[in-house]
Design a protein around this motif. Sequence first.
Motif, PDB file in Angstrom:
ATOM      1  N   PRO A 180       3.155  -7.060  27.428  1.00 17.60           N
ATOM      2  CA  PRO A 180       1.817  -6.868  26.861  1.00 17.60           C
ATOM      3  C   PRO A 180       0.872  -6.204  27.850  1.00 17.60           C
ATOM      4  CG  PRO A 180       2.630  -9.054  26.344  1.00 17.60           C
ATOM      5  CD  PRO A 180       3.609  -8.456  27.304  1.00 17.60           C
ATOM      6  N   GLY A 181       0.208  -5.150  27.414  1.00 20.25           N
ATOM      7  CA  GLY A 181      -0.766  -4.470  28.251  1.00 20.25           C
ATOM      8  C   GLY A 181      -0.169  -3.570  29.321  1.00 20.25           C
ATOM      9  N   LYS A 182       1.159  -3.404  29.283  1.00 23.32           N
ATOM     10  CA  LYS A 182       1.807  -2.573  30.308  1.00 23.32           C
ATOM     11  C   LYS A 182       2.573  -1.423  29.667  1.00 23.32           C
ATOM     12  CE  LYS A 182       2.331  -6.123  33.862  1.00 23.32           C
ATOM     13  NZ  LYS A 182       3.276  -6.762  34.827  1.00 23.32           N
ATOM     14  N   GLU A 183       2.903  -0.435  30.497  1.00 25.61           N
ATOM     15  CA  GLU A 183       3.705   0.694  30.041  1.00 25.61           C
ATOM     16  C   GLU A 183       5.160   0.254  29.854  1.00 25.61           C
ATOM     17  OE1 GLU A 183       0.685   3.368  29.882  1.00 25.61           O
ATOM     18  OE2 GLU A 183       2.742   4.117  29.800  1.00 25.61           O
ATOM     19  N   ARG A 184       5.855   0.988  28.991  1.00 20.15           N
ATOM     20  CA  ARG A 184       7.278   0.742  28.857  1.00 20.15           C
ATOM     21  C   ARG A 184       7.958   1.132  30.159  1.00 20.15           C
ATOM     22  NH1 ARG A 184      10.357   2.896  23.579  1.00 20.15           N
ATOM     23  NH2 ARG A 184       8.693   1.598  22.721  1.00 20.15           N
ATOM     24  N   GLU A 237       8.177 -13.092  34.758  1.00 17.55           N
ATOM     25  CA  GLU A 237       7.787 -11.677  34.745  1.00 17.55           C
ATOM     26  C   GLU A 237       8.774 -10.801  33.982  1.00 17.55           C
ATOM     27  OE1 GLU A 237       8.049 -13.697  37.427  1.00 17.55           O
ATOM     28  OE2 GLU A 237       8.866 -12.597  39.165  1.00 17.55           O
ATOM     29  N   ASP A 238       9.894 -11.355  33.542  1.00 16.27           N
ATOM     30  CA  ASP A 238      10.824 -10.614  32.684  1.00 16.27           C
ATOM     31  C   ASP A 238      10.391 -10.664  31.220  1.00 16.27           C
ATOM     32  OD1 ASP A 238      13.473 -11.952  34.677  1.00 16.27           O
ATOM     33  OD2 ASP A 238      12.660  -9.904  34.752  1.00 16.27           O
ATOM     34  N   THR A 239       9.375 -11.433  30.909  1.00 18.01           N
ATOM     35  CA  THR A 239       8.885 -11.537  29.537  1.00 18.01           C
ATOM     36  C   THR A 239       8.412 -10.180  29.043  1.00 18.01           C
ATOM     37  OG1 THR A 239       8.241 -13.845  29.766  1.00 18.01           O
ATOM     38  CG2 THR A 239       7.125 -12.571  28.058  1.00 18.01           C
ATOM     39  N   ALA A 240       8.982  -9.739  27.927  1.00 20.91           N
ATOM     40  CA  ALA A 240       8.667  -8.417  27.376  1.00 20.91           C
ATOM     41  C   ALA A 240       9.435  -8.225  26.074  1.00 20.91           C
ATOM     42  CB  ALA A 240       9.054  -7.313  28.366  1.00 20.91           C
ATOM     43  N   VAL A 241       9.108  -7.161  25.383  1.00 22.66           N
ATOM     44  CA  VAL A 241       9.956  -6.688  24.294  1.00 22.66           C
ATOM     45  C   VAL A 241      10.970  -5.730  24.904  1.00 22.66           C
ATOM     46  CG1 VAL A 241      10.063  -5.424  22.119  1.00 22.66           C
ATOM     47  CG2 VAL A 241       8.108  -6.929  22.595  1.00 22.66           C
ATOM     48  N   SER A 263      29.875   7.093  21.508  1.00 18.68           N
ATOM     49  CA  SER A 263      30.793   6.825  22.609  1.00 18.68           C
ATOM     50  C   SER A 263      30.652   7.838  23.740  1.00 18.68           C
ATOM     51  CB  SER A 263      32.223   6.795  22.102  1.00 18.68           C
ATOM     52  OG  SER A 263      32.543   8.019  21.463  1.00 18.68           O
ATOM     53  N   SER A 264      30.125   9.017  23.469  1.00 17.83           N
ATOM     54  CA  SER A 264      29.965  10.021  24.522  1.00 17.83           C
ATOM     55  C   SER A 264      28.523  10.125  25.001  1.00 17.83           C
ATOM     56  CB  SER A 264      30.439  11.396  24.019  1.00 17.83           C
ATOM     57  OG  SER A 264      29.653  11.807  22.914  1.00 17.83           O
ATOM     58  N   PHE A 265      27.693   9.190  24.606  1.00 20.04           N
ATOM     59  CA  PHE A 265      26.270   9.203  24.945  1.00 20.04           C
ATOM     60  C   PHE A 265      25.950   8.166  26.003  1.00 20.04           C
ATOM     61  CE2 PHE A 265      23.822  11.570  21.590  1.00 20.04           C
ATOM     62  CZ  PHE A 265      24.919  12.178  21.012  1.00 20.04           C
ATOM     63  N   GLY A 266      24.914   8.444  26.773  1.00 22.26           N
ATOM     64  CA  GLY A 266      24.375   7.438  27.668  1.00 22.26           C
ATOM     65  C   GLY A 266      23.598   6.396  26.886  1.00 22.26           C
ATOM     66  N   ARG A 267      23.529   5.203  27.400  1.00 21.72           N
ATOM     67  CA  ARG A 267      22.795   4.114  26.760  1.00 21.72           C
ATOM     68  C   ARG A 267      21.869   3.490  27.801  1.00 21.72           C
ATOM     69  NH1 ARG A 267      25.844   2.488  22.148  1.00 21.72           N
ATOM     70  NH2 ARG A 267      23.973   1.374  21.489  1.00 21.72           N
ATOM     71  N   GLY A 268      20.735   3.028  27.333  1.00 18.62           N
ATOM     72  CA  GLY A 268      19.792   2.425  28.263  1.00 18.62           C
ATOM     73  C   GLY A 268      19.035   1.270  27.649  1.00 18.62           C
ATOM     74  N   TRP A 269      18.422   0.477  28.520  1.00 10.59           N
ATOM     75  CA  TRP A 269      17.525  -0.603  28.124  1.00 10.59           C
ATOM     76  C   TRP A 269      16.186  -0.386  28.807  1.00 10.59           C
ATOM     77  CZ3 TRP A 269      18.415  -4.249  24.469  1.00 10.59           C
ATOM     78  CH2 TRP A 269      19.738  -4.488  24.093  1.00 10.59           C
ATOM     79  N   PHE A 270      15.136  -0.576  28.047  1.00 14.67           N
ATOM     80  CA  PHE A 270      13.765  -0.507  28.555  1.00 14.67           C
ATOM     81  C   PHE A 270      13.033  -1.761  28.095  1.00 14.67           C
ATOM     82  CE2 PHE A 270      13.415   3.898  30.093  1.00 14.67           C
ATOM     83  CZ  PHE A 270      14.622   4.398  29.625  1.00 14.67           C
ATOM     84  N   ARG A 271      11.888  -2.016  28.692  1.00 15.98           N
ATOM     85  CA  ARG A 271      11.099  -3.166  28.251  1.00 15.98           C
ATOM     86  C   ARG A 271       9.620  -2.848  28.359  1.00 15.98           C
ATOM     87  NH1 ARG A 271      12.405  -7.420  33.224  1.00 15.98           N
ATOM     88  NH2 ARG A 271      11.150  -6.369  34.836  1.00 15.98           N
ATOM     89  N   TRP A 285      16.062   5.039  19.401  1.00 13.95           N
ATOM     90  CA  TRP A 285      15.536   3.780  19.918  1.00 13.95           C
ATOM     91  C   TRP A 285      15.701   2.672  18.888  1.00 13.95           C
ATOM     92  CZ3 TRP A 285      13.283   3.076  24.762  1.00 13.95           C
ATOM     93  CH2 TRP A 285      13.094   4.242  25.509  1.00 13.95           C
ATOM     94  N   GLY A 286      15.921   1.459  19.392  1.00 11.86           N
ATOM     95  CA  GLY A 286      15.916   0.296  18.532  1.00 11.86           C
ATOM     96  C   GLY A 286      14.498  -0.199  18.304  1.00 11.86           C
ATOM     97  N   GLN A 287      14.376  -1.235  17.488  1.00  8.58           N
ATOM     98  CA  GLN A 287      13.058  -1.756  17.129  1.00  8.58           C
ATOM     99  C   GLN A 287      12.532  -2.762  18.151  1.00  8.58           C
ATOM    100  OE1 GLN A 287      15.844  -2.980  16.009  1.00  8.58           O
ATOM    101  NE2 GLN A 287      15.558  -5.184  16.246  1.00  8.58           N
ATOM    102  N   GLY A 288      13.396  -3.209  19.030  1.00  6.68           N
ATOM    103  CA  GLY A 288      12.985  -4.132  20.082  1.00  6.68           C
ATOM    104  C   GLY A 288      13.292  -5.579  19.750  1.00  6.68           C
ATOM    105  N   THR A 289      13.512  -6.360  20.787  1.00 12.20           N
ATOM    106  CA  THR A 289      13.714  -7.797  20.642  1.00 12.20           C
ATOM    107  C   THR A 289      12.900  -8.506  21.718  1.00 12.20           C
ATOM    108  OG1 THR A 289      15.377  -9.562  20.464  1.00 12.20           O
ATOM    109  CG2 THR A 289      15.800  -7.845  22.097  1.00 12.20           C
ATOM    110  N   GLN A 290      12.235  -9.580  21.324  1.00  9.12           N
ATOM    111  CA  GLN A 290      11.334 -10.275  22.238  1.00  9.12           C
ATOM    112  C   GLN A 290      12.112 -11.223  23.155  1.00  9.12           C
ATOM    113  OE1 GLN A 290       7.756 -10.160  22.544  1.00  9.12           O
ATOM    114  NE2 GLN A 290       8.203 -11.380  24.373  1.00  9.12           N
TER     115      GLN A 290
END
Length: 122
Positions: free
Chosen positions: A41-45, A89-93, A30-38, A112-117
């Motif tokens: 294929p073939g690109k950086e996170r 172009e939003d297609t990603a994990v 509850s006192s931590f920041g949270r983020g989303w990344f994606r 980090w989570g394991q990711g969702t497609q």
Amino acid sequence: QVQLVESGGGLVQAGGSLRLSCAASGRTFSSFGRGWFRQAPGKEREFVAAITWNGGSTYYADSVKGRFTISRTNAKNTVYLQMNNLKPEDTAVYYCATGARSSLDSDSYDYWGQGTQVTVSS
């Protein structure tokens, strides 16, 4: 043991919507920041969105501004990503992350989570 588990990914047509969830267990963030990344294929996170510990501030990548909304429910130890008007172009994990502070830099996050497609068809 700390775990972040994403859910809500799937296949959607362009223009559609999805809502991702990321539930944390093992400790309270509850006192931590949270983020989303994606990562496509073939690109950086890449950074997508972040939210401060109390939800008072949110940050978005330019590519998703106006279409995605990050939110959180500390009582459920959960962060969400509402994604509207999805584009191919939003297609990603998509990965959720938690760190001492919200940041656009992935190195700032400790868990980090394991990711969702997410796949957006044209």
